[in-house]
Design an enzyme around this catalytic site. Structure first.
Site, PDB file in Angstrom:
ATOM      1  N   PRO A  26       0.861  -1.186   0.000  1.00  0.00           N
ATOM      2  CA  PRO A  26       0.000   0.000   0.000  1.00  0.00           C
ATOM      3  C   PRO A  26       0.900   1.239   0.000  1.00  0.00           C
ATOM      4  O   PRO A  26       2.127   1.122   0.048  1.00  0.00           O
ATOM      5  CB  PRO A  26      -0.707  -0.110   1.344  1.00  0.00           C
ATOM      6  N   THR A  38      -4.973   4.855   3.768  1.00  0.00           N
ATOM      7  CA  THR A  38      -4.216   3.802   3.119  1.00  0.00           C
ATOM      8  C   THR A  38      -5.153   2.927   2.314  1.00  0.00           C
ATOM      9  O   THR A  38      -6.371   3.073   2.370  1.00  0.00           O
ATOM     10  CB  THR A  38      -3.434   2.971   4.154  1.00  0.00           C
ATOM     11  N   ASN A  39      -4.578   2.041   1.540  1.00  0.00           N
ATOM     12  CA  ASN A  39      -5.322   0.990   0.854  1.00  0.00           C
ATOM     13  C   ASN A  39      -4.962  -0.299   1.546  1.00  0.00           C
ATOM     14  O   ASN A  39      -3.816  -0.471   1.947  1.00  0.00           O
ATOM     15  CB  ASN A  39      -4.863   0.889  -0.604  1.00  0.00           C
ATOM     16  N   SER A  40      -5.898  -1.208   1.689  1.00  0.00           N
ATOM     17  CA  SER A  40      -5.486  -2.462   2.291  1.00  0.00           C
ATOM     18  C   SER A  40      -4.785  -3.302   1.243  1.00  0.00           C
ATOM     19  O   SER A  40      -5.365  -3.660   0.226  1.00  0.00           O
ATOM     20  CB  SER A  40      -6.663  -3.207   2.921  1.00  0.00           C
ATOM     21  N   SER A  41      -3.530  -3.555   1.462  1.00  0.00           N
ATOM     22  CA  SER A  41      -2.734  -4.401   0.575  1.00  0.00           C
ATOM     23  C   SER A  41      -1.650  -5.017   1.427  1.00  0.00           C
ATOM     24  O   SER A  41      -0.928  -4.310   2.123  1.00  0.00           O
ATOM     25  CB  SER A  41      -2.104  -3.555  -0.530  1.00  0.00           C
TER      26      SER A  41
END
Lengths: 227, 227
Positions: A26, A38-41
């Site tokens: 992310p 954030t992005n969940s990654s």
């Protein structure tokens, strides 16, 4: 683990002599020193792909957002936090790359203002508004460079995967987009993906991310050979 | 690793017969299936503390936000994503706990509306506003229960650590707060902390998170014995 190392060693050297630049994980767009968007990654797919490229004989540079994954063997890693830092690291390394794979789930927006110190919490239930601004599109920028490398994009979607992946591919003029439904892949060790290119759709056999990564590498090598 | 296991085995059973409930990691407050607000927290300190409590003979339940860390031996783990899920899991388990340790970096705010499907990105540089609302304070809620367990809080601050940690301790009526400067601990394997209790400040020798965790356990056991 010995079996893993042997498997790695005996991978066909499909990308020998190629230089691959990847992004993974992310990005974290700070509101203050601890909070952010954030992005969940998990970064697992990008790290698996970096490893698969290295196993295939490529010289690999991995620009990684904040994840606590070990660096794959023989991979050069550059750690970044924000989309702007990721963009700067990519643009610095891209001239030397034959292949660019944008796996990172780059946060599309960043807060307009980040506080240097931790913002103190307000009362429970109280509302607040965060002003955000859209981040640059690193993959689109790389793909539109005059001497662009072979560009591969990723599309993680929760619905209408084929439509979104194919329109992303055409809009950014990418030879290849790897699509996956977020329900299938996020955070887990397995994955199920479909490859989109000029020839159409190619579904890879669902499996562990490392096997999917090797399937993607084989597809890229095949496309480059036909070039 | 064998050395690790032996060290673990020979830890004094300072918490034998005690039931410990901990929270660890960040929470993720979704805007859509992939994007959200979060706090940067690797979860390492909370997981180290869960392990140290188990080594010390306690029965341990760990409510963990989204992190990809292995569950320590003999620890019961409950995975959650959001602050509201973490609160529900804690309130469900707290009646059986003698000690509650809130290590999680719970996101203070959550988006008022979460989209079921991925929001499509707008043009680069375009602005957007996210409405957020303050989350419940899990630690304060647990500490104010009629039959509250022995409550330990964590204060991660970027400045004025002693002031904030001590005022957090008094405001939430906690017997013990573990303070650390975010520059020192976040994401790394080492840490440097100061314990705040009625007797004053106690600086632990800086070291690996596992050693810090054992120091905190010893301090808690000591306070409980004097009760």
């Amino acid at each position: 683990e010995l079996f893993d190392e042997l498997t790695a060693f005996f991978q066909p050297k499909l990308l020998a002599g190629r230089r691959v630049l990847l992004t993974a994980g992310p990005t974290f767009e700070p509101l203050d020193p601890v909070r952010g968007l954030t992005n969940s990654s998990s970064g697992k797919m990008g790290f698996a792909l970096a490893r698969a490229c290295a196993e295939a004989g490529a010289e690999v540079t991995l620009v990684a957002g904040p994840v606590s994954l070990p660096t794959p063997a023989a991979v050069t890693r550059i750690d970044v936090q924000t989309a702007l830092e990721m963009r700067a690291a990519v643009l610095k390394s891209v001239a030397a790359a034959d292949i660019f794979i944008g796996v990172a789930a780059v946060a599309d927006y960043r807060p307009v203002q980040a506080s240097e110190h931790k913002i103190k919490k307000t009362a429970v239930g109280s509302a607040l508004t965060i002003e955000v601004t859209a981040n640059p599109d690193i993959l689109a920028e790389v793909a539109s460079l005059p001497a662009a490398p072979f560009c591969v994009g990723f599309a993680a979607e929760s619905q209408n995967l084929a439509d979104y992946a194919e329109s992303k591919r055409l809009a950014k003029k990418l030879p290849l987009v790897v699509g996956n439904l977020v329900q299938d892949g996020l955070g887990s060790d397995g994955n199920s993906v479909i490859l989109f290119d000029d020839a159409g759709q190619h579904k890879l056999t669902p499996g562990p991310k490392m096997e999917i990564a090797r399937g993607i590498v084989a597809h890229i090598a095949n496309m480059l050979e036909q070039d």
